[in-house]
Design a protein around this motif. Structure first.
Motif, short mmCIF file in Angstrom:
data_model
loop_
_atom_site.label_atom_id
_atom_site.label_comp_id
_atom_site.label_asym_id
_atom_site.label_seq_id
_atom_site.Cartn_x
_atom_site.Cartn_y
_atom_site.Cartn_z
N PHE A 1 -92.88 29.49 54.03
CA PHE A 1 -92.37 28.69 55.15
C PHE A 1 -90.90 28.32 54.93
O PHE A 1 -90.10 28.37 55.86
CB PHE A 1 -93.21 27.43 55.33
N LYS A 2 -90.54 27.96 53.69
CA LYS A 2 -89.14 27.60 53.42
C LYS A 2 -88.20 28.78 53.65
O LYS A 2 -87.14 28.63 54.27
CB LYS A 2 -89.00 27.09 51.98
N GLN A 3 -88.61 29.97 53.20
CA GLN A 3 -87.77 31.15 53.41
C GLN A 3 -87.68 31.50 54.89
O GLN A 3 -86.59 31.82 55.39
CB GLN A 3 -88.34 32.34 52.63
N GLY A 4 -88.80 31.44 55.60
CA GLY A 4 -88.78 31.75 57.04
C GLY A 4 -87.95 30.75 57.82
O GLY A 4 -87.18 31.12 58.71
N SER B 1 -80.59 29.92 59.86
CA SER B 1 -79.29 30.58 59.69
C SER B 1 -78.98 31.50 60.88
O SER B 1 -77.82 31.69 61.23
CB SER B 1 -79.28 31.40 58.40
N ARG B 2 -80.03 32.03 61.52
CA ARG B 2 -79.78 32.94 62.64
C ARG B 2 -79.69 32.22 63.97
O ARG B 2 -78.81 32.49 64.78
CB ARG B 2 -80.89 33.99 62.70
N TYR B 3 -80.62 31.29 64.23
CA TYR B 3 -80.71 30.68 65.55
C TYR B 3 -80.32 29.21 65.60
O TYR B 3 -80.25 28.64 66.68
CB TYR B 3 -82.14 30.81 66.09
N GLY B 4 -80.11 28.58 64.45
CA GLY B 4 -79.80 27.16 64.45
C GLY B 4 -78.46 26.86 65.09
O GLY B 4 -77.52 27.65 65.03
N ASP B 5 -78.34 25.73 65.73
CA ASP B 5 -77.11 25.24 66.37
C ASP B 5 -76.60 26.13 67.49
O ASP B 5 -75.40 26.15 67.79
CB ASP B 5 -75.98 25.05 65.33
N GLN C 1 -72.95 34.66 63.73
CA GLN C 1 -73.06 35.53 62.57
C GLN C 1 -71.67 35.94 62.09
O GLN C 1 -71.40 35.96 60.88
CB GLN C 1 -73.90 36.75 62.92
N LYS C 2 -70.79 36.25 63.02
CA LYS C 2 -69.42 36.65 62.65
C LYS C 2 -68.70 35.51 61.94
O LYS C 2 -68.07 35.73 60.89
CB LYS C 2 -68.65 37.06 63.91
#
Length: 192
Positions: free
Chosen positions: A150-153, A159-163, A177-178
């Protein structure tokens, strides 16, 4: 004494199912032995029967026959629908400048990926909760694998969809991402 014997015989006869031989015919009438026939007063056919037969042969029978034929055709060509498969389309980075169809397909692909990643996080969360519920207070030792998954997911999802906000899109995600890659490059350059 005679009356008691008579009542007992009546009770016994009633429990057996037969009527006693000396029953009062005015109070307990014997049921008719056969159903009486309906006396027809006219030779004309019943209009309700005519209307029901007319409806059956003009509406019900053709529709039922057609439906049965369609079902037989469908049984020959059964299609098992589990879920829809979409082909992978090029990413936004692979689209040429001004190719709006490619932009749209990439955006739809990103939305599908976003929903799939949300469901993956939900499944990981449900597994962790089930393990916590099952193990009780000792879930930290016994649910270490589920907790790590769960922590890794959650870290990858954040990192991908946050904020990204409420109006997230593939373009915003690509820009995030850039910027993250630029920050990592600057951090590596400052450490070296």
């Amino acid at each position: 004494v005679c009356q008691c014997v008579r009542l007992r015989s009546v009770r016994l006869a009633l429990t057996v199912g037969a009527m006693p031989e000396d029953w009062d015919k005015d109070v307990y009438r014997q049921p008719d032995s056969r159903t009486p026939e309906v006396d027809k007063k006219t030779a004309l056919p019943n209009p309700a029967v005519i209307v029901s037969k007319l409806f059956y042969y003009t509406v019900d029978l053709p529709v039922t026959t057609f439906r049965d034929w369609v079902e037989r055709q469908r049984e020959k060509n059964k299609f098992y629908y589990y879920h829809q498969h979409f082909r992978r389309v090029p990413d936004l980075t692979e689209c040429t400048l001004g190719d709006f169809l490619c932009y749209y397909e990439a955006e739809m692909q990103w939305r599908r990926d976003y929903k799939v990643d949300q469901e993956i996080i939900k499944v990981l969360q449900e597994r962790l909760r089930a393990c916590q519920q099952r193990e009780g207070n000792s879930y930290i030792q016994n649910c270490a694998k589920e907790l790590e998954q769960f922590k890794q997911g959650a870290k990858g999802y954040q990192s991908r969809y946050g904020d990204l906000g409420a109006y997230a899109s593939g373009r915003k995600c690509l820009m995030k991402q850039k910027h993250r890659m630029i920050e990592e490059r600057e951090k590596a350059a400052s450490e070296a």
